[in-house]
Design a protein around this motif. Structure first.
Motif, short mmCIF file in Angstrom:
data_model
loop_
_atom_site.label_atom_id
_atom_site.label_comp_id
_atom_site.label_asym_id
_atom_site.label_seq_id
_atom_site.Cartn_x
_atom_site.Cartn_y
_atom_site.Cartn_z
N ASP A 61 16.36 2.44 -8.44
CA ASP A 61 17.00 3.35 -9.51
C ASP A 61 16.05 4.06 -10.17
N GLY A 62 15.86 5.56 -9.38
CA GLY A 62 14.84 6.66 -9.39
C GLY A 62 13.63 6.13 -10.09
N ARG A 63 12.98 4.98 -9.76
CA ARG A 63 11.21 4.42 -9.77
C ARG A 63 11.12 4.97 -7.87
N PHE A 64 9.98 5.38 -7.61
CA PHE A 64 8.96 5.17 -6.50
C PHE A 64 8.46 3.62 -6.22
N LEU A 65 8.36 3.45 -4.68
CA LEU A 65 8.19 1.75 -4.24
C LEU A 65 6.93 2.52 -3.80
N ALA A 66 5.55 1.24 -4.29
CA ALA A 66 4.63 1.62 -3.39
C ALA A 66 4.12 0.49 -2.60
N ALA A 67 3.91 0.10 -1.68
CA ALA A 67 3.70 -0.99 -1.05
C ALA A 67 2.44 -1.27 -0.25
N ALA A 68 1.32 -1.71 -0.81
CA ALA A 68 0.64 -2.06 -0.23
C ALA A 68 -0.42 -3.77 0.37
N VAL A 69 -0.69 -3.18 1.76
CA VAL A 69 -1.20 -4.41 2.49
C VAL A 69 -2.63 -4.21 2.36
N MET A 70 -2.87 -5.35 1.49
CA MET A 70 -4.53 -5.51 1.54
C MET A 70 -4.83 -6.96 2.16
N PRO A 71 -6.42 -6.92 2.36
CA PRO A 71 -7.22 -7.93 2.78
C PRO A 71 -7.54 -9.51 1.27
N GLU A 72 -7.60 -10.41 1.56
CA GLU A 72 -7.49 -11.16 -0.04
C GLU A 72 -9.01 -11.52 -0.11
N THR A 73 -9.88 -11.90 0.97
CA THR A 73 -11.28 -12.09 1.74
C THR A 73 -12.26 -10.88 2.26
N PRO A 74 -12.75 -11.19 1.18
CA PRO A 74 -13.95 -11.97 0.15
C PRO A 74 -13.11 -10.95 -0.82
N ALA A 75 -13.21 -12.01 -1.84
CA ALA A 75 -12.05 -11.55 -3.43
C ALA A 75 -13.17 -11.12 -4.10
N TYR A 76 -14.32 -10.84 -4.35
CA TYR A 76 -15.15 -9.93 -5.38
C TYR A 76 -14.20 -8.77 -4.91
N PHE A 77 -14.26 -8.23 -3.36
CA PHE A 77 -14.51 -7.12 -2.82
C PHE A 77 -13.09 -6.41 -3.41
N TRP A 78 -11.73 -7.06 -2.75
CA TRP A 78 -10.54 -6.55 -2.77
C TRP A 78 -10.02 -7.53 -3.91
N ALA A 79 -10.52 -7.85 -4.46
CA ALA A 79 -9.51 -8.59 -5.87
C ALA A 79 -10.07 -7.07 -6.80
N GLU A 80 -10.61 -6.42 -6.32
CA GLU A 80 -11.45 -4.96 -7.48
C GLU A 80 -10.08 -4.40 -7.25
N ALA A 81 -10.07 -3.69 -5.99
CA ALA A 81 -9.78 -3.11 -5.74
C ALA A 81 -8.17 -2.81 -6.05
N ALA A 82 -7.14 -4.39 -5.97
CA ALA A 82 -6.24 -4.67 -6.13
C ALA A 82 -5.95 -4.11 -7.55
N ARG A 83 -7.18 -5.00 -8.47
CA ARG A 83 -6.54 -4.71 -10.02
C ARG A 83 -6.97 -3.27 -9.94
N GLY A 84 -7.59 -2.37 -9.56
CA GLY A 84 -7.39 -0.86 -9.67
C GLY A 84 -6.03 -0.19 -9.28
N MET A 85 -5.49 -0.41 -8.83
CA MET A 85 -4.59 -0.16 -8.37
C MET A 85 -3.39 -0.75 -9.55
N LYS A 86 -2.96 -1.35 -10.05
CA LYS A 86 -1.68 -2.22 -10.55
C LYS A 86 -2.24 -1.65 -11.80
N LYS A 87 -4.17 -1.26 -12.03
CA LYS A 87 -3.81 -0.25 -13.81
C LYS A 87 -2.80 0.87 -13.35
N SER A 88 -3.40 1.57 -12.40
CA SER A 88 -3.16 3.00 -12.30
C SER A 88 -1.82 3.05 -12.03
#
Length: 336
Positions: A61-88
């Motif tokens: 309903d009028g919103r844009f949808l973005a889908a991210a396909v990313m690794p989860e290991t190592p967590a220290y690296f990719w979890a931070e990227a995912a956290r930045g995406m979610k914040k934005s």
């Protein structure tokens, strides 16, 4: 097949795994091994399993949808990227973000399953960090016919919309400059590599070329690859390789990607001279001590955040970063 108790039980029977394990695998739980997860994903696909998340997303309903396909290991690296995406994404009510996580950057089948899942959502923009393989590149080339694709891997070989992340060549140059004084005094360098990825090659190239200018006496004595070492045994296996092949022949170690703590642990196991210098990328972690002479760490939170900001500007205003590249500055230091 619906995402309900019956659907999970069908997958459980097909795989011989408990319903709890099936549920954890489908939700990318880190406690489930990649092999188990892959068998669950294959069974789910064969049974036409439809997760509830997929049914709920629908069209938006009028919103844009973005889908991210990313690794989860190592967590220290990719979890931070995912956290930045979610914040934005949370700062833009008209932008919805859905993530599909695969286990490791080297897991081609897992990535392709997660990619199919994301494309089934019909996103306005797809964000990917792809493994390096011909099958993946072909599938992503096909995906660009369905949607716009943004990439976290600068050297991916398909026509993506734009790239967001580190300037890998420049990072290599900066690390060489930071380590130059050390390597003039300790010129015999042993390289430790993991996955031979194109972006790692770009970073290594920048490091080697700049090193010829700022530490011309430095020389490479060899390379040890840890690509087939599991994380749990890496320090022990690496120590054995160093002992058998290069013991006493080096006074500096260049770690081409991550794993600095494991390298330091291997050197400590061998009781190497404490003056042996370690330098590399991503993070030192705990226990690096005085061995870590130079470190360059990507700001993955900022990469994720700025990625989604760029996605939002593209969707709302049609703006694309100049040169189709948005570089995020990496941090230089001695320890993290």
């Amino acid at each position: 097949m619906d995402d309900c108790k019956g659907g999970l039980e069908e997958i459980s029977r097909a795989t011989g795994l408990s319903r709890s394990t099936v549920s954890k695998a489908l939700n990318n739980c880190g406690s489930v091994s990649s092999d188990t997860k892959l068998s669950v994903l294959e069974a789910a696909k064969a049974l036409d399993y439809v997760p509830v998340q997929k049914k709920r997303v629908g069209r938006h309903d009028g919103r844009f949808l973005a889908a991210a396909v990313m690794p989860e290991t190592p967590a220290y690296f990719w979890a931070e990227a995912a956290r930045g995406m979610k914040k934005s994404a949370g700062e833009h009510p008209q932008l919805k973000l859905v993530s599909s996580l695969f286990s490791r950057l080297s897991e081609e089948d897992d990535f392709l399953y997660c990619l199919d899942y994301a494309l089934d959502l019909r996103p306005d923009v797809l964000i990917v960090t792809p493994p390096v393989s011909a099958n993946v590149q072909r599938r992503l080339s096909e995906a660009t016919e369905q949607t716009s694709v943004v990439c976290f891997n600068e050297t991916a070989n398909f026509d993506f919309l734009f790239y967001v992340g580190a300037d890998f060549y420049r990072d290599g140059v900066r690390l060489a400059r930071a380590a130059a004084e050390t390597l003039e005094k300790k010129p015999r360098i042993l390289r430790i590599s993991n996955l031979e990825l194109p972006m790692v090659g770009r970073r290594d190239e920048g490091f080697r070329r700049e090193l010829m200018n700022c530490a011309p006496h430095a020389r490479w004595i060899g390379t040890i690859s840890t690509g087939d070492f599991s994380d749990s045994v890496m320090p022990a296996r690496l120590a054995r390789e160093i002992h058998d092949r290069y013991m006493g022949a080096f006074d500096a170690v260049y770690v081409s990607q991550g794993y600095l703590p494991q390298v330091v642990s291997a050197l400590d196991k061998l009781r190497c001279d404490p003056d042996v210098a370690v330098l590399g990328y991503e993070r030192a972690g705990r226990g690096g001590g005085e061995r870590v002479a130079a470190l360059l760490e990507q700001d993955t939170f900022e990469q994720g955040y700025q990625c989604m900001e760029a996605v939002w500007r593209y969707l709302s205003e049609g703006e694309i970063p100049e040169g189709r590249k948005l570089y995020i500055h990496s941090r230089i230091g001695r320890d993290s």
